[in-house]
Design a protein around this motif. Structure first.
Motif, PDB file in Angstrom:
ATOM      1  N   ALA A   1       0.879  -1.160   0.042  1.00 26.21           N
ATOM      2  CA  ALA A   1       0.032   0.077   0.202  1.00 26.21           C
ATOM      3  C   ALA A   1       0.967   1.334   0.155  1.00 26.21           C
ATOM      4  CB  ALA A   1      -1.004   0.149   1.244  1.00 26.21           C
ATOM      5  N   ALA A   2       2.081   1.259   0.697  1.00 29.52           N
ATOM      6  CA  ALA A   2       2.587   2.382   0.567  1.00 29.52           C
ATOM      7  C   ALA A   2       3.371   2.755  -0.852  1.00 29.52           C
ATOM      8  CB  ALA A   2       4.225   2.159   1.478  1.00 29.52           C
ATOM      9  N   SER A   3       3.412   2.027  -1.579  1.00 34.82           N
ATOM     10  CA  SER A   3       3.735   2.331  -3.154  1.00 34.82           C
ATOM     11  C   SER A   3       2.379   3.183  -3.788  1.00 34.82           C
ATOM     12  CB  SER A   3       4.242   1.142  -3.962  1.00 34.82           C
ATOM     13  OG  SER A   3       5.367   0.605  -3.506  1.00 34.82           O
ATOM     14  N   ALA A   4       1.475   2.587  -3.362  1.00 36.22           N
ATOM     15  CA  ALA A   4      -0.015   3.186  -4.065  1.00 36.22           C
ATOM     16  C   ALA A   4       0.068   4.573  -3.414  1.00 36.22           C
ATOM     17  CB  ALA A   4      -1.057   2.423  -3.560  1.00 36.22           C
ATOM     18  N   HIS A   5       0.575   4.888  -1.986  1.00 35.36           N
ATOM     19  CA  HIS A   5       0.273   6.171  -1.722  1.00 35.36           C
ATOM     20  C   HIS A   5       1.355   7.130  -2.318  1.00 35.36           C
ATOM     21  CE1 HIS A   5      -2.352   6.162   2.260  1.00 35.36           C
ATOM     22  NE2 HIS A   5      -2.780   5.007   1.260  1.00 35.36           N
ATOM     23  N   THR A   6       2.472   6.434  -2.421  1.00 34.08           N
ATOM     24  CA  THR A   6       3.588   7.241  -3.057  1.00 34.08           C
ATOM     25  C   THR A   6       3.520   7.828  -4.393  1.00 34.08           C
ATOM     26  OG1 THR A   6       5.434   6.034  -1.632  1.00 34.08           O
ATOM     27  CG2 THR A   6       5.985   7.234  -3.824  1.00 34.08           C
TER      28      THR A   6
END
Length: 333
Positions: free
Chosen positions: A312-317
């Motif tokens: 999910a961190a990549s999606a937020h980034t």
């Protein structure tokens, strides 16, 4: 009930901050309560508002907080008080249910009143990609914008999830559309969606709008960017124009002196989707229209990328980079 799962994977935050505060962990499956349904999620939609809760721009209702305000999946179980299709395991559903939706998770418990059955001919990933942003676009145009055929409209970030849908729906309404985006590739996509004119976001937008509209200006401005574009909105708005500031991608708009609106008799809106669909009849009316547009191929729903739940961190980034086009989804199962 004994066979129901007691826990599942989820992404939550226990404090505000950058993407490092996103925790991929096991959480208890919420207990069924009156009027609620247990949904096994297939996809969760990623939205800018998720980053607002993560950073603290919007206060979290509680910690820890499982993120995600929309999702699509299938019914697993329902409380005895629920009847009909939403009580039947296997029914495909899509939902949007406020702060406690918690869709960055394998399982969510959702009020039956907030569920919509996904019709045949619409896949679960497309339903998840279209739901919140499609309803946002429809209500912005119909309710806040009151856009009429022939009016000049302006869409910031026109290749994004909401932006792309706005351009398509505005053209279907008969409006004239000017669209902005940050790259030539994104401008080409906005043109594909139906924009009459495009402007790169680092160009002189004010002079271009004067040129394209013959000095008339914009009757309805759709701005999900926020702080960085608000002053431009005020300049390009036509007499009696409507400025719809519905997002904060660049930060929140500073406080506004209401007297500024008088020079052009402007209407300034800060519309939020939920009040437009709070009544069940309104929710059903707008979702029926949305899915009919999709089924008839009159609305193209772009999906930028599908991320794993643990990533999910990549999606937020990616969504914060403003380099994406279309909808970002998280695969939850």
């Amino acid at each position: 009930m004994a066979s129901l799962p007691t826990s599942g994977k989820a992404v939550q935050i226990s404090r505000n901050g950058g993407v490092e505060v996103l925790e991929y962990t096991d959480v208890p499956v919420p207990a069924l309560e009156e009027g609620k349904v247990l949904v096994k999620n297939h996809f969760s939609g990623v939205n800018y508002i998720d980053t607002y809760f993560r950073t603290g721009l919007y206060p979290a209702p509680h910690f820890p907080l499982v993120l995600g305000r929309e999702g699509a999946g299938e019914v697993v179980a329902a409380h005895d008080s629920v009847s009909g299709a939403f009580a039947q395991p296997g029914t495909r559903v899509v939902f949007l249910s406020g702060n406690d939706t918690a869709s960055y998770a394998q399982y969510s418990v959702i009020p039956a009143s907030k569920l919509i059955a996904i019709p045949e001919g619409v896949s679960s990933d497309v339903a998840a990609a279209a739901y919140l942003q499609g309803l946002t676009a429809l209500t912005l145009i119909r309710e806040a914008g009151n856009v009429q055929p022939g009016q000049w409209t302006f869409v910031h970030a026109a290749a994004g999830g909401v932006g792309g849908l706005l351009v398509q729906l505005l053209k279907a309404t008969g409006a004239k559309v000017i669209a902005t985006a940050s790259t030539d590739e994104k401008l080409a996509l906005a043109k594909k969606y139906g924009a009459d004119y495009t402007i790169k976001s680092d160009e002189d937008i004010v002079s271009k709008v004067k040129e394209f509209t013959g000095g008339h200006g914009i009757d309805a401005i759709f701005d999900g960017v926020g702080k960085a574009t608000f002053e431009t909105d005020m300049e390009i708005a036509a007499l009696k124009g409507r400025v719809l500031s519905f997002g904060n991608a660049s930060g929140a708009v500073p406080p506004v002196n209401i007297l500024r609106l008088g020079a052009k008799n402007l209407s300034l809106h800060r519309p939020v989707l939920n009040p437009y669909i709070e009544e069940r009849q309104d929710l059903e009316r707008y979702t029926t229209e949305l899915f009919e547009l999709i089924k008839s191929n009159k609305l193209e729903v772009g999906i930028h990328k599908v991320y794993e739940l643990a990533d999910a961190a990549s999606a937020h980034t990616d969504i914060e980079s403003r380099k994406t086009t279309g909808k970002l989804l998280i695969k939850t199962n």
